[in-house]
Design an enzyme around this catalytic site. Sequence first.
Site, PDB file in Angstrom:
ATOM      1  N   ILE A  58       0.907  -1.284   0.202  1.00  0.00           N
ATOM      2  CA  ILE A  58       0.078   0.110  -0.032  1.00  0.00           C
ATOM      3  C   ILE A  58       0.888   1.236  -0.007  1.00  0.00           C
ATOM      4  CG2 ILE A  58      -1.784   1.083   1.266  1.00  0.00           C
ATOM      5  CD1 ILE A  58      -2.603  -1.589   2.638  1.00  0.00           C
ATOM      6  N   SER A  59       0.503   2.089  -0.741  1.00  0.00           N
ATOM      7  CA  SER A  59       1.388   3.453  -1.034  1.00  0.00           C
ATOM      8  C   SER A  59       2.783   3.226  -1.275  1.00  0.00           C
ATOM      9  CB  SER A  59       0.999   4.099   0.436  1.00  0.00           C
ATOM     10  OG  SER A  59       1.775   5.766   0.432  1.00  0.00           O
TER      11      SER A  59
END
Length: 411
Positions: free
Chosen positions: A237-238
Amino acid sequence: MTHTTERSSTRVRGFTDPELDFQLLRQLGSAAYGGASIGEPLAVAATLGDGVAGWTDGFAALAERQRADAGARAAAGHPISARDRFLHACNSFRAAEYFAPAGTARQAELGLASRAAFLAAAPYLPGRVEELWLHWEDQRLPGYLCTPPDEAGPGPILVATSGFDGTLEETYLQVGRAGLERGWRVLVICGPGQMDVTRTEPHTHFVPDTERWVTPWLDHVLARPEVDPERLALLGISLGGYWVTRAAAHDDRIRALVANSPIVDLHAYQVAFVAPYVGGDPEVVLAPGDDLRLDDIDTLPDTEMPAAAKELARSLMTRFGRASFLDTFAYLRGFRVDPAAVTCPALALVGSGEGGEPRAQFERFCAEVAGPVTAHTFTADDGADTHCQLGNLAYSAAVVFDWLEELFARG
């Protein structure tokens, strides 16, 4: 006396600062899996101006109230109520931690309070949550292994990690709980430099060769009897999109990769992020004499450098372990990965509102990965165009887990 009838005194208002809007949406979106109510974050936001001042204290005070409420409900024999309020406190402490000055005792204190609130909720969560510590070089890396309540033999495992400022507890709320509901085992992990590690290892910092720490986590989980090694998926994520892509390029035990969003050149990604603050690529627009050193930040007046920009610079230098802004961007040149080295099936996710650089790296990833790639763009109509789909986590989870289940069903 005038008598009135109203629906509510609460008003749904955001900020003129897009970063504050994003952070508020981040908190509100976590309500999908129990990380917040809607009303409490809005109540804190209503007390704030349009800068970061007051954010940390406001959310820390909310977290303290939620934690006290949770403890009282647990003591009174109401475990479900206690679980919900401990999770709210956990995520409010995380929100307070976000804007606390990087590397300070205050930030570590808030982060540890977030972890403690999550562990207080853990006995009441569905399935089993096991706290893990991985000894890596001279640091201890925390993680959680979550197994479903109806576990019966080896099953599919999702190994998930966040990025620059996400935490293990937030990752549980973003994908862990959704995975457990679907019968998945979920291991949430972190590496050097990530928020969870900074809480106890003050000299930690990000490293470009992330396979160095992802591989030991995979070694651990693949030795567990509840895990099917043929159904191992890795999700980032990210900035975790870089961590996991780099790991998948070096470890062929990974059977599926989810990059949310794909990052193959972290230097270019971060240049695009800071360009509005400094006027372009720091290594181009800043002369050596204009370089900002970590020790200089607190001496600068807000009129010369806004508070939000100072905290961004402090956080970047601290988390990448560099003493100056230009040193940080020179170091970032080593954070690159060749997408062609990824041979497993991959799911690439991006939000339509993330900007040009994330979109360009998404498209490069999709074009160059050697294995089969499925691409998905989330839109404003989905309520999920934001970075990491924080406005619609349930829809994001549906896209991820449906893809994984269909992939593994095909063998």
